[in-house]
Motif scaffolding. Sequence first.
Motif, PDB file in Angstrom:
ATOM      1  N   VAL A   1       0.855  -1.188   0.000  1.00 48.19           N
ATOM      2  CA  VAL A   1       0.000   0.000   0.000  1.00 48.19           C
ATOM      3  C   VAL A   1       0.890   1.238   0.000  1.00 48.19           C
ATOM      4  O   VAL A   1       1.774   1.379   0.855  1.00 48.19           O
ATOM      5  N   LEU A   2       0.659   2.145  -0.963  1.00 46.28           N
ATOM      6  CA  LEU A   2       1.406   3.395  -1.058  1.00 46.28           C
ATOM      7  C   LEU A   2       0.524   4.544  -0.583  1.00 46.28           C
ATOM      8  O   LEU A   2      -0.630   4.657  -0.990  1.00 46.28           O
ATOM      9  N   SER A   3       1.063   5.391   0.263  1.00 43.12           N
ATOM     10  CA  SER A   3       0.308   6.523   0.813  1.00 43.12           C
ATOM     11  C   SER A   3       1.168   7.778   0.768  1.00 43.12           C
ATOM     12  O   SER A   3       2.396   7.712   0.780  1.00 43.12           O
ATOM     13  N   PRO A   4       0.495   8.964   0.752  1.00 41.52           N
ATOM     14  CA  PRO A   4      -0.950   9.233   0.690  1.00 41.52           C
ATOM     15  C   PRO A   4      -1.508   8.961  -0.718  1.00 41.52           C
ATOM     16  O   PRO A   4      -0.917   9.394  -1.701  1.00 41.52           O
ATOM     17  N   ALA A   5      -2.604   8.240  -0.777  1.00 40.31           N
ATOM     18  CA  ALA A   5      -3.211   7.858  -2.048  1.00 40.31           C
ATOM     19  C   ALA A   5      -3.494   9.087  -2.906  1.00 40.31           C
ATOM     20  O   ALA A   5      -4.012  10.097  -2.423  1.00 40.31           O
ATOM     21  N   GLY A   6      -3.163   9.002  -4.192  1.00 47.85           N
ATOM     22  CA  GLY A   6      -3.442  10.075  -5.134  1.00 47.85           C
ATOM     23  C   GLY A   6      -2.456  11.224  -5.109  1.00 47.85           C
ATOM     24  O   GLY A   6      -2.548  12.122  -5.951  1.00 47.85           O
ATOM     25  N   HIS A   7      -1.510  11.230  -4.168  1.00 47.21           N
ATOM     26  CA  HIS A   7      -0.549  12.324  -4.114  1.00 47.21           C
ATOM     27  C   HIS A   7       0.524  12.148  -5.190  1.00 47.21           C
ATOM     28  O   HIS A   7       0.849  11.033  -5.602  1.00 47.21           O
TER      29      HIS A   7
ATOM     30  N   GLU B   1      -0.582  12.904 -17.737  1.00 39.77           N
ATOM     31  CA  GLU B   1      -1.269  11.609 -17.662  1.00 39.77           C
ATOM     32  C   GLU B   1      -0.974  10.872 -16.363  1.00 39.77           C
ATOM     33  O   GLU B   1      -0.846   9.640 -16.333  1.00 39.77           O
ATOM     34  N   GLY B   2      -0.889  11.621 -15.274  1.00 36.04           N
ATOM     35  CA  GLY B   2      -0.771  11.004 -13.962  1.00 36.04           C
ATOM     36  C   GLY B   2       0.581  10.431 -13.623  1.00 36.04           C
ATOM     37  O   GLY B   2       0.708   9.675 -12.657  1.00 36.04           O
ATOM     38  N   ARG B   3       1.613  10.760 -14.380  1.00 38.22           N
ATOM     39  CA  ARG B   3       2.939  10.246 -14.049  1.00 38.22           C
ATOM     40  C   ARG B   3       3.379  10.776 -12.684  1.00 38.22           C
ATOM     41  O   ARG B   3       3.123  11.916 -12.339  1.00 38.22           O
ATOM     42  N   ASN B   4       4.082   9.925 -11.916  1.00 41.21           N
ATOM     43  CA  ASN B   4       4.534  10.249 -10.560  1.00 41.21           C
ATOM     44  C   ASN B   4       3.355  10.520  -9.627  1.00 41.21           C
ATOM     45  O   ASN B   4       3.388  11.440  -8.811  1.00 41.21           O
ATOM     46  N   THR B   5       2.307   9.706  -9.755  1.00 39.16           N
ATOM     47  CA  THR B   5       1.133   9.815  -8.896  1.00 39.16           C
ATOM     48  C   THR B   5       0.881   8.476  -8.216  1.00 39.16           C
ATOM     49  O   THR B   5       0.810   7.435  -8.879  1.00 39.16           O
TER      50      THR B   5
ATOM     51  N   SER C   1       2.790  -0.708  -8.342  1.00 36.11           N
ATOM     52  CA  SER C   1       3.498  -0.128  -9.476  1.00 36.11           C
ATOM     53  C   SER C   1       3.037   1.308  -9.716  1.00 36.11           C
ATOM     54  O   SER C   1       1.838   1.606  -9.647  1.00 36.11           O
ATOM     55  N   VAL C   2       4.002   2.192 -10.006  1.00 34.67           N
ATOM     56  CA  VAL C   2       3.695   3.598 -10.282  1.00 34.67           C
ATOM     57  C   VAL C   2       4.410   4.009 -11.560  1.00 34.67           C
ATOM     58  O   VAL C   2       5.636   3.832 -11.679  1.00 34.67           O
ATOM     59  N   ARG C   3       3.671   4.549 -12.506  1.00 32.09           N
ATOM     60  CA  ARG C   3       4.300   5.073 -13.717  1.00 32.09           C
ATOM     61  C   ARG C   3       4.965   6.403 -13.403  1.00 32.09           C
ATOM     62  O   ARG C   3       4.391   7.238 -12.705  1.00 32.09           O
ATOM     63  N   ILE C   4       6.189   6.593 -13.922  1.00 25.92           N
ATOM     64  CA  ILE C   4       6.920   7.832 -13.661  1.00 25.92           C
ATOM     65  C   ILE C   4       7.336   8.499 -14.964  1.00 25.92           C
ATOM     66  O   ILE C   4       7.368   7.866 -16.030  1.00 25.92           O
ATOM     67  N   SER C   5       7.652   9.779 -14.869  1.00 26.21           N
ATOM     68  CA  SER C   5       8.238  10.479 -16.005  1.00 26.21           C
ATOM     69  C   SER C   5       9.648   9.941 -16.242  1.00 26.21           C
ATOM     70  O   SER C   5      10.351   9.601 -15.285  1.00 26.21           O
TER      71      SER C   5
END
Length: 231
Positions: free
Chosen positions: A42-48, A79-83, A95-99
Motif C-alpha cells: 500500500v502506497l500513501s498518501p493515495a493520489g498524491h 497523464e498522472g505520471r509520478n502519482t 506499481s507507479v508510472r513515472i516520467s
Amino acid sequence: MIINKPRSARTLSAATVCLALAAPALLPAAAHAAPTASATTVLSPAGHRFAAVAEGAVVLEAGPIVVTCTTSSTLPGAEGRNTLPDAPGPAGPASVRISPPVFKDCTTDAPGLRIAVDTNEQAGPWQVVLRHGSPTTARLSIPTGGFVLRTGGLLACTALAAPTAPATADGTWDDRAAPADPALVLDRAPIPVKVTGSFFCGTSVTTATITARYAVHDTTDPARRITVTGS
C-alpha cells in the motif's frame, strides 16, 4: 593498444570511456536474500504526486570505467505520471508510472569527451515497483531503448540500455526518519546495455551498473511523507 588501469586509480582512457556511460539510470541491486513480503503493498498518501531527486552524484560504472552525473530526477508529468494509486491494487507489489528520469551534468575522467544522456518512453512506460517487506524492495522498470547515452569529441559512441526488451534495476526503499524524505537506494544495480561505435567504444560490454540515492518528496502536500506499508 588500450590498457585499462586498475579500478582504484579512477583513471579513464578516451578509447574506453563509453563502456561506463552505458548504465541507465535509475535502481539498486536488490537484497542478497529474498525479502519477506506482505500480501499487498500500500502506497500513501493515495493520489498524491511526488518527485524523486538524486542526493549527490549518480555513478555509472562498467569495469574500471566511471561516469558521474551530478543532477538526476523524475518529476510529476502528464497523464498522472509520478502519482500514487488511489487505492491498493491486487496482492503483490505496487506499481507507479513515472516520467522518464533526467540525467544532466555528466562527466568522466577521460579528457576531450562530451556526454549526453537522453531518456524516452516511446516503447513503453518507465515505472517504479515497490514491495513491502523486510527489506522493502524497489525496482525501476526501463522500457526497451528508453535510455541512450552518447559521447562526442575525441570518440563517438552510443550506449543503449534495455536494448532488446524492457529491463529492471533492483534496489531498496529507505524509510529514514523525518525530516529527511524516504529514499530509493541503488547500489551498483546491473542493467543490460548495447554499445555501438568503433572498436575503441568497447562494443563487447553488455552490462553496466548504477549507484544512486533518490529522495522521494510529496509535491501535493510537502508536509506529508510517502510511505510504503503492507496489508
